[in-house]
Design an enzyme around this catalytic site. Structure first.
Site, PDB file in Angstrom:
ATOM      1  N   GLU A   1      62.351 -90.423  44.584  1.00 48.24           N
ATOM      2  CA  GLU A   1      63.247 -90.850  45.686  1.00 48.24           C
ATOM      3  C   GLU A   1      62.569 -90.734  47.045  1.00 48.24           C
ATOM      4  OE1 GLU A   1      65.895 -92.530  43.556  1.00 48.24           O
ATOM      5  OE2 GLU A   1      65.808 -92.589  45.728  1.00 48.24           O
TER       6      GLU A   1
HETATM    7  C1  LIG Z   1      60.069 -88.876  36.421  1.00 43.29           C
HETATM    8  C2  LIG Z   1      60.072 -89.957  37.454  1.00 43.29           C
HETATM    9  C3  LIG Z   1      61.188 -90.747  37.633  1.00 43.29           C
HETATM   10  C4  LIG Z   1      61.184 -91.793  38.560  1.00 43.29           C
HETATM   11  N1  LIG Z   1      62.261 -92.630  38.654  1.00 43.29           N
HETATM   12  C5  LIG Z   1      62.157 -93.770  39.390  1.00 43.29           C
HETATM   13  C6  LIG Z   1      63.161 -94.790  39.325  1.00 43.29           C
HETATM   14  O1  LIG Z   1      64.187 -94.645  38.642  1.00 43.29           O
HETATM   15  N2  LIG Z   1      62.965 -95.942  40.019  1.00 43.29           N
HETATM   16  C7  LIG Z   1      61.844 -96.148  40.773  1.00 43.29           C
HETATM   17  O2  LIG Z   1      61.721 -97.215  41.358  1.00 43.29           O
HETATM   18  N3  LIG Z   1      60.877 -95.195  40.868  1.00 43.29           N
HETATM   19  C8  LIG Z   1      61.001 -94.024  40.188  1.00 43.29           C
HETATM   20  N4  LIG Z   1      60.011 -93.072  40.242  1.00 43.29           N
HETATM   21  C9  LIG Z   1      58.855 -93.305  41.099  1.00 43.29           C
HETATM   22  C10 LIG Z   1      58.804 -92.365  42.292  1.00 43.29           C
HETATM   23  O3  LIG Z   1      59.822 -92.674  43.204  1.00 43.29           O
HETATM   24  C11 LIG Z   1      57.394 -92.438  42.873  1.00 43.29           C
HETATM   25  O4  LIG Z   1      56.541 -91.791  41.953  1.00 43.29           O
HETATM   26  C12 LIG Z   1      57.280 -91.827  44.254  1.00 43.29           C
HETATM   27  O5  LIG Z   1      57.997 -92.587  45.186  1.00 43.29           O
HETATM   28  C13 LIG Z   1      55.829 -91.691  44.718  1.00 43.29           C
HETATM   29  O6  LIG Z   1      55.108 -92.877  44.527  1.00 43.29           O
HETATM   30  P1  LIG Z   1      53.693 -92.814  43.780  1.00 43.29           P
HETATM   31  O7  LIG Z   1      53.914 -92.095  42.502  1.00 43.29           O
HETATM   32  O8  LIG Z   1      53.128 -94.161  43.721  1.00 43.29           O
HETATM   33  O9  LIG Z   1      52.809 -91.878  44.682  1.00 43.29           O
HETATM   34  P2  LIG Z   1      51.871 -92.343  45.997  1.00 43.29           P
HETATM   35  O10 LIG Z   1      52.702 -93.241  46.819  1.00 43.29           O
HETATM   36  O11 LIG Z   1      50.607 -92.859  45.411  1.00 43.29           O
HETATM   37  O12 LIG Z   1      51.674 -90.979  46.673  1.00 43.29           O
HETATM   38  C14 LIG Z   1      50.663 -90.024  46.291  1.00 43.29           C
HETATM   39  C15 LIG Z   1      50.647 -88.909  47.331  1.00 43.29           C
HETATM   40  O13 LIG Z   1      50.305 -89.457  48.611  1.00 43.29           O
HETATM   41  C16 LIG Z   1      51.288 -89.144  49.565  1.00 43.29           C
HETATM   42  N5  LIG Z   1      51.467 -90.290  50.468  1.00 43.29           N
HETATM   43  C17 LIG Z   1      51.552 -91.591  50.145  1.00 43.29           C
HETATM   44  N6  LIG Z   1      51.723 -92.338  51.249  1.00 43.29           N
HETATM   45  C18 LIG Z   1      51.766 -91.483  52.289  1.00 43.29           C
HETATM   46  C19 LIG Z   1      51.910 -91.627  53.700  1.00 43.29           C
HETATM   47  N7  LIG Z   1      52.103 -92.809  54.279  1.00 43.29           N
HETATM   48  N8  LIG Z   1      51.882 -90.512  54.459  1.00 43.29           N
HETATM   49  C20 LIG Z   1      51.725 -89.297  53.910  1.00 43.29           C
HETATM   50  N9  LIG Z   1      51.581 -89.094  52.589  1.00 43.29           N
HETATM   51  C21 LIG Z   1      51.602 -90.170  51.787  1.00 43.29           C
HETATM   52  C22 LIG Z   1      52.553 -88.877  48.778  1.00 43.29           C
HETATM   53  O14 LIG Z   1      53.451 -88.020  49.474  1.00 43.29           O
HETATM   54  C23 LIG Z   1      52.009 -88.229  47.510  1.00 43.29           C
HETATM   55  O15 LIG Z   1      51.822 -86.865  47.726  1.00 43.29           O
HETATM   56  C24 LIG Z   1      60.034 -91.996  39.359  1.00 43.29           C
HETATM   57  C25 LIG Z   1      58.906 -91.177  39.197  1.00 43.29           C
HETATM   58  C26 LIG Z   1      58.903 -90.194  38.242  1.00 43.29           C
HETATM   59  C27 LIG Z   1      57.650 -89.376  38.043  1.00 43.29           C
END
Ligand SMILES: Cc1cc2nc3c(=O)[nH]c(=O)nc-3n(C[C@H](O)[C@H](O)[C@H](O)COP(=O)(O)OP(=O)(O)OC[C@H]3O[C@@H](n4cnc5c(N)ncnc54)[C@H](O)[C@@H]3O)c2cc1C
Length: 591
Positions: A438
């Site tokens: 989220e």
């Molecule tokens: C169990 C689970 C359930 C989920 N359920 C859903 C769902 O129902 N629907 C859905 O759409 N998604 C869902 N997600 C996805 C989830 O919302 C994302 O994993 C999350 O938003 C982070 O995106 P990412 O994994 O691509 O990480 P990234 O965006 O690659 O981030 C990696 C790291 O970099 C940091 N970062 C990235 N950009 C910035 C920035 N601009 N400034 C500072 N720090 C930054 C982040 O904070 C994080 O620490 C789920 C994920 C999991 C693991």
């Protein structure tokens, strides 16, 4: 034996202290009284304890399975039974509008129900959490047919909803979404793409699933401005809600995860899946924020859910486990570890932090209710500013604290905490996702400082700080023996937050990197100040002497564990740490 008891009294006190009565005095809730709400809390508390909580460990040990040939995802029968107990009891639509079969209750009531559900079985609670978000999105943005056909089925729990945002290359940055929705010329769209990490993306608990999918129409604007929300049902449906052909949306695999094993996290493939637009073209981010803001608050409360259950488990273990002698005792008799001062300190910290998180999340729900239903437009606008400001705090601080509390409760189990049989390890594994999904907590911090503070010139935050100052001034008048160190700690926290806010607003144009370096610490400062204030208000409003004495003691604990750390966090909030120089990076920073 790990059993859950719903903390009805604490929930009731928290609701009252954050302004339930003000909400009930609004005409929108004319037919709702405190007795009805008590009955709901007690009724659902019993379902959570007796029907849902016993399925939690089983769901953890027996995750949903996918049959790759048919694309079917199945969950254990006893988990399905708990879901059926939830929907058949009518608990799903408590805050949904009465015109769609909902209970029309304030959102703080459904948030409290969600808290208890999350304590009882966090993985299963995600399913109704997303369904309620989908309900709100379609109710607010959908057309007449979508509202009439879909919303009542989501409310009665015969269909569920999902949120499809994330893709392999689009996580925090949704502007990178590639899934397309191509118009067919008859008002419908063909959706193509792959979404990952989709919670409860496929299951057979209900007859249909509606996927709310963020996608772009070819040729539209780049980035987030070209995104729209599409409703893609698992089964097409007629105007009377009867189901038609299976749509071309399939679960291709399930993730293997650290925790929330009971929740199927799906890779979803859309191959010419038939979808319909929700709202106007290219308004997808606005529409999705309706769902995301609710989900952010609901995820925030998971920190409370897991903190509460971890506390109950740690208290039970600490009174059973004997080890060591009482401090200063001559006897060699082993005592329960709860006799040891440091164990008690840790338990008091968890207890106080659960209270603080509950007040912060419930206060956010109250602001949402007032923003939606107050008669005076100025009151509505001020409440909306407050809700917008509190949402990232409620999401990020409470989930970070949820992880910290589960870890502390695990620690109190010693080696038995690290092995699986006591059940506390599951709390720690389950809650670890909450700071990530989220919108990660870093994204919440950026949202707070850039959109909720800098963009609004600090208005919402100054309104909040002024209200906190007024509470501090009047705290002495009501005869509350608030610990002086708490009062001066809160005063200095207000000063720190004010100073950092002025600096962030003034520095944003010239040096946004410095402001963003301090964003997480800034969020923590604002959250601790707000949560401390809410605890003070609760103590001030408490009439029962024993409860008031407990509140006063918790103010002292909150000061020691949280407020007292504010001055040291202010340096990093001011962007003063030399992070770039401190890092040994493999290559130059890309700018
Ligand atoms: C169990 C689970 C359930 C989920 N359920 C859903 C769902 O129902 N629907 C859905 O759409 N998604 C869902 N997600 C996805 C989830 O919302 C994302 O994993 C999350 O938003 C982070 O995106 P990412 O994994 O691509 O990480 P990234 O965006 O690659 O981030 C990696 C790291 O970099 C940091 N970062 C990235 N950009 C910035 C920035 N601009 N400034 C500072 N720090 C930054 C982040 O904070 C994080 O620490 C789920 C994920 C999991 C693991």
């Amino acid at each position: 034996m790990d059993t859950y008891r719903a903390p009805i009294d604490a929930i009731r006190r928290a609701m009252r202290s954050v302004g339930l009565e003000d909400v009930l005095s609004m005409p929108a809730y004319a037919g709702v009284d405190a007795e009805t709400i008590d009955a709901v809390l007690e009724g659902f508390g019993a379902v959570a304890a007796d029907a849902i909580s016993p399925t939690d460990q089983h769901g953890d040990e027996h995750p949903p399975t996918l049959d790759p040939a048919s694309g079917r995802v199945q969950v254990p029968e006893i988990v399905a039974g708990a879901f059926a107990a939830y929907t058949s009891g009518g608990w799903n639509g408590l805050s949904a509008p009465a015109e769609f079969g909902g209970g029309g209750l304030p959102s703080v009531v459904s948030l409290a129900v969600h808290e208890m559900f999350g304590s009882a079985n966090m993985a299963l609670s995600l399913n109704p959490m997303l369904t309620q978000g989908a309900t709100e999105l379609i109710d607010r943005w959908g057309d007449e047919r979508q509202r009439r056909v879909v919303v009542p089925r989501l409310v009665d729990g015969s269909w569920t909803g999902t949120m499809n945002l994330t893709e392999p290359d689009a996580g925090s940055d949704l502007g990178a979404v590639r899934t397309t929705a191509t118009p067919t010329g008859d008002g419908r769209y063909l959706v193509n793409g792959t979404k990952i990490f989709i919670t409860w993306g496929e299951h057979e608990l209900t007859e249909n699933i509606v996927h709310l999918v963020l996608a772009r129409t070819p040729g539209g604007p780049e980035g987030t401005r070209g995104l729209s929300v599409y409703l893609v049902p698992k089964f097409a449906f007629a105007d009377d809600g009867s189901l038609r052909e299976r749509n071309r949306v399939w679960c291709r695999s399930l993730e293997h995860k650290l925790g929330i094993h009971g929740s199927p996290t799906c890779v979803m493939e859309f191959t010419d899946a038939v979808g319909e637009l929700v709202g106007e073209l290219n308004t997808g981010m606005g529409a999705m924020f309706t769902m995301m803001n609710l989900a952010r608050l609901a995820v925030g409360v998971q920190g409370v859910s897991v903190g509460e259950r971890s506390l109950q488990q740690a208290l039970a273990y600490a009174t059973e486990r004997t080890q060591g002698r009482a401090v200063g005792a001559r006897s060699s008799q082993a005592v329960a570890i709860v006799e040891h001062p440091d164990v008690r300190r840790s338990l008091a910290d968890i207890q106080t932090t659960v209270d603080a998180g509950r007040l912060l999340t419930y206060a956010t729900a109250i602001a949402i209710d007032v923003a939606a239903h107050a008669e005076d437009p100025e009151v509505r606008a001020a409440a909306q500013r407050r809700a917008d400001l509190l949402t990232p705090l409620a999401k990020a601080w409470t989930t970070d604290q949820g992880v910290r509390m589960a870890s502390a409760a695990l620690q109190l189990h010693g080696g038995m905490g690290y092995v699986e049989e006591t059940g506390i390890a599951q709390r720690y594994r389950d809650i670890r996702i909450a700071p990530i999904y989220e919108g990660t907590n870093a994204i919440q911090a950026i949202d707070l400082v850039s959109r909720k503070v800098v963009r609004d010139g600090g208005r919402a935050l100054s309104e909040l700080l002024e209200e906190i100052e007024r509470s501090l001034e009047s705290a002495g008048d009501v005869g509350l023996a608030a610990p002086p160190e708490f009062l001066s700690g809160l005063e200095s926290a207000i000063r720190v937050v004010s100073d950092v806010t002025q600096w962030a607003i003034g520095s944003w144009e010239a040096d946004p990197r410095a402001v963003l370096t301090g964003a997480t610490a800034f969020l923590e400062l604002v959250a601790v100040t707000t949560a401390g204030w809410l605890l003070l208000r609760q103590a001030v409003r408490e009439r029962d002497p024993a409860a008031r004495a407990r509140c006063t003691a918790r103010l002292r604990t909150f000061h020691a564990e949280h407020l007292d750390r504010c001055p040291s966090r202010s340096q990093i909030a001011l962007g003063a740490s030399s992070v770039d120089a401190a890092l040994d990076l493999p290559g130059p920073l890309s700018r």
